[in-house]
Design a protein around this motif. Structure first.
Motif, PDB file in Angstrom:
ATOM      1  N   PHE A  63       0.859  -1.184   0.000  1.00 15.05           N
ATOM      2  CA  PHE A  63       0.000   0.000   0.000  1.00 15.05           C
ATOM      3  C   PHE A  63       0.893   1.230   0.000  1.00 15.05           C
ATOM      4  O   PHE A  63       1.576   1.500   0.979  1.00 15.05           O
ATOM      5  N   ARG A  64       0.897   1.945  -1.115  1.00 20.09           N
ATOM      6  CA  ARG A  64       1.620   3.223  -1.161  1.00 20.09           C
ATOM      7  C   ARG A  64       0.809   4.256  -0.382  1.00 20.09           C
ATOM      8  O   ARG A  64      -0.377   4.042  -0.111  1.00 20.09           O
ATOM      9  N   ASP A  65       1.440   5.344  -0.030  1.00 22.62           N
ATOM     10  CA  ASP A  65       0.740   6.384   0.737  1.00 22.62           C
ATOM     11  C   ASP A  65      -0.538   6.836   0.032  1.00 22.62           C
ATOM     12  O   ASP A  65      -1.577   7.023   0.673  1.00 22.62           O
ATOM     13  N   VAL A  66      -0.474   6.985  -1.284  1.00 20.26           N
ATOM     14  CA  VAL A  66      -1.649   7.424  -2.036  1.00 20.26           C
ATOM     15  C   VAL A  66      -2.763   6.374  -1.961  1.00 20.26           C
ATOM     16  O   VAL A  66      -3.947   6.717  -1.914  1.00 20.26           O
ATOM     17  N   ARG A  70      -6.421   7.098  -0.303  1.00 19.12           N
ATOM     18  CA  ARG A  70      -7.625   6.869  -1.106  1.00 19.12           C
ATOM     19  C   ARG A  70      -8.588   5.922  -0.380  1.00 19.12           C
ATOM     20  O   ARG A  70      -9.789   6.177  -0.299  1.00 19.12           O
ATOM     21  N   LEU A  71      -8.058   4.833   0.165  1.00 24.05           N
ATOM     22  CA  LEU A  71      -8.915   3.862   0.855  1.00 24.05           C
ATOM     23  C   LEU A  71      -9.481   4.431   2.158  1.00 24.05           C
ATOM     24  O   LEU A  71     -10.656   4.212   2.471  1.00 24.05           O
ATOM     25  N   ALA A  72      -8.655   5.133   2.895  1.00 21.70           N
ATOM     26  CA  ALA A  72      -9.141   5.736   4.142  1.00 21.70           C
ATOM     27  C   ALA A  72     -10.284   6.709   3.842  1.00 21.70           C
ATOM     28  O   ALA A  72     -11.313   6.700   4.529  1.00 21.70           O
ATOM     29  N   LYS A  73     -10.107   7.494   2.812  1.00 17.57           N
ATOM     30  CA  LYS A  73     -11.155   8.451   2.426  1.00 17.57           C
ATOM     31  C   LYS A  73     -12.428   7.714   2.003  1.00 17.57           C
ATOM     32  O   LYS A  73     -13.525   8.083   2.419  1.00 17.57           O
ATOM     33  N   ALA A  74     -12.279   6.664   1.201  1.00 22.52           N
ATOM     34  CA  ALA A  74     -13.434   5.900   0.736  1.00 22.52           C
ATOM     35  C   ALA A  74     -14.183   5.259   1.902  1.00 22.52           C
ATOM     36  O   ALA A  74     -15.416   5.156   1.877  1.00 22.52           O
ATOM     37  N   LEU A  75     -13.445   4.840   2.912  1.00 22.33           N
ATOM     38  CA  LEU A  75     -14.050   4.204   4.086  1.00 22.33           C
ATOM     39  C   LEU A  75     -14.411   5.212   5.177  1.00 22.33           C
ATOM     40  O   LEU A  75     -14.853   4.828   6.260  1.00 22.33           O
ATOM     41  N   LYS A  85      -5.946  -0.152  11.910  1.00 25.66           N
ATOM     42  CA  LYS A  85      -6.930  -1.227  11.812  1.00 25.66           C
ATOM     43  C   LYS A  85      -6.530  -2.313  10.799  1.00 25.66           C
ATOM     44  O   LYS A  85      -6.771  -3.492  11.042  1.00 25.66           O
ATOM     45  N   TYR A  86      -5.912  -1.913   9.679  1.00 28.10           N
ATOM     46  CA  TYR A  86      -5.701  -2.859   8.578  1.00 28.10           C
ATOM     47  C   TYR A  86      -4.247  -3.156   8.212  1.00 28.10           C
ATOM     48  O   TYR A  86      -3.984  -4.198   7.611  1.00 28.10           O
ATOM     49  N   LEU A  87      -3.329  -2.255   8.518  1.00 27.00           N
ATOM     50  CA  LEU A  87      -1.989  -2.370   7.956  1.00 27.00           C
ATOM     51  C   LEU A  87      -0.899  -2.573   8.997  1.00 27.00           C
ATOM     52  O   LEU A  87      -1.083  -2.283  10.175  1.00 27.00           O
ATOM     53  N   THR A  88       0.221  -3.045   8.510  1.00 30.11           N
ATOM     54  CA  THR A  88       1.441  -3.136   9.304  1.00 30.11           C
ATOM     55  C   THR A  88       2.597  -2.797   8.376  1.00 30.11           C
ATOM     56  O   THR A  88       2.475  -2.916   7.155  1.00 30.11           O
ATOM     57  N   MET A  89       3.701  -2.383   8.950  1.00 30.43           N
ATOM     58  CA  MET A  89       4.873  -2.071   8.136  1.00 30.43           C
ATOM     59  C   MET A  89       5.773  -3.300   8.124  1.00 30.43           C
ATOM     60  O   MET A  89       6.114  -3.839   9.174  1.00 30.43           O
ATOM     61  N   ALA A 120      -1.052  -1.959  -6.555  1.00 33.66           N
ATOM     62  CA  ALA A 120      -0.511  -3.310  -6.672  1.00 33.66           C
ATOM     63  C   ALA A 120      -1.612  -4.315  -7.008  1.00 33.66           C
ATOM     64  O   ALA A 120      -1.382  -5.270  -7.762  1.00 33.66           O
ATOM     65  N   CYS A 121      -2.798  -4.122  -6.474  1.00 39.26           N
ATOM     66  CA  CYS A 121      -3.931  -4.998  -6.799  1.00 39.26           C
ATOM     67  C   CYS A 121      -4.390  -4.757  -8.233  1.00 39.26           C
ATOM     68  O   CYS A 121      -4.726  -5.703  -8.951  1.00 39.26           O
ATOM     69  N   ARG A 122      -4.417  -3.506  -8.631  1.00 36.50           N
ATOM     70  CA  ARG A 122      -4.850  -3.161  -9.995  1.00 36.50           C
ATOM     71  C   ARG A 122      -3.953  -3.806 -11.038  1.00 36.50           C
ATOM     72  O   ARG A 122      -4.413  -4.181 -12.113  1.00 36.50           O
ATOM     73  N   GLU A 123      -2.669  -3.914 -10.745  1.00 38.61           N
ATOM     74  CA  GLU A 123      -1.694  -4.396 -11.717  1.00 38.61           C
ATOM     75  C   GLU A 123      -1.402  -5.893 -11.613  1.00 38.61           C
ATOM     76  O   GLU A 123      -0.773  -6.452 -12.500  1.00 38.61           O
TER      77      GLU A 123
END
Length: 161
Positions: A63-66, A70-75, A85-89, A120-123
């Motif tokens: 997950f890139r910053d963008v 985008r996902l945070a805004k959509a949710l 809630k969803y990610l880890t580094m 990454a999912c799109r590609e």
């Protein structure tokens, strides 16, 4: 799973596919791209990602910053809350999912955030990218996850005997 045989074949052919990657790395970029792109189109006429979704069940995209924004805004969540809630580094300092399967994957294999999914999912599975030589090792690894990539490698190996 409908496509499990393709993945099993890839696992059984791993040594041969590693050898194939070494051979492909000696070819010119355009030749390798044309080979992968042609097979990508052929294979995806047969493979139904929704019948499998193994990528979403077993791996995490970066997950890139963008993507995060985008996902945070959509949710309708603050970025920090989405990350918590969803990610880890990971060890490479990339944001990845905390869990598998993907928390956005439905029981019907549809993605609940498809419209806003990470790049990454799109590609994925990246077999139609330019300069395939740069990602041959990644593609080899993807034969263990994606039946379409496994089929592409199988076809290439059959044509390059």
């Amino acid at each position: 799973m409908k496509y499990q045989n393709d993945i099993d074949t890839a696992l059984g052919q791993k040594k041969n596919y590693k050898s194939l990657v070494r051979k492909l790395k000696k070819k010119n970029t355009r030749e390798v791209d044309n080979l992968f792109h042609t097979l990508h189109d052929e294979v995806f006429e047969e493979v139904d990602c929704l019948a499998c979704a193994n990528c979403c069940k077993t791996t995490s995209p970066i997950f890139r910053d963008v993507d995060v924004e985008r996902l945070a805004k959509a949710l309708r969540m603050p970025v920090a809350e989405f990350q918590k809630k969803y990610l880890t580094m990971d060890a490479d300092r990339d944001w990845v999912l905390q869990t598998a399967p993907c928390p956005f994957l439905g029981e019907d294999n549809y993605c609940s955030v498809y419209e806003w999914r990470p790049k990454a999912c799109r590609e994925y599975p990246h077999t139609d990218r330019k300069n395939m030589l740069q990602i041959l090792n990644l593609s080899l690894k993807n034969t263990e996850v994606c039946p379409a990539v496994a089929k592409i490698f199988f076809e290439i190996s059959q044509r390059n005997q």
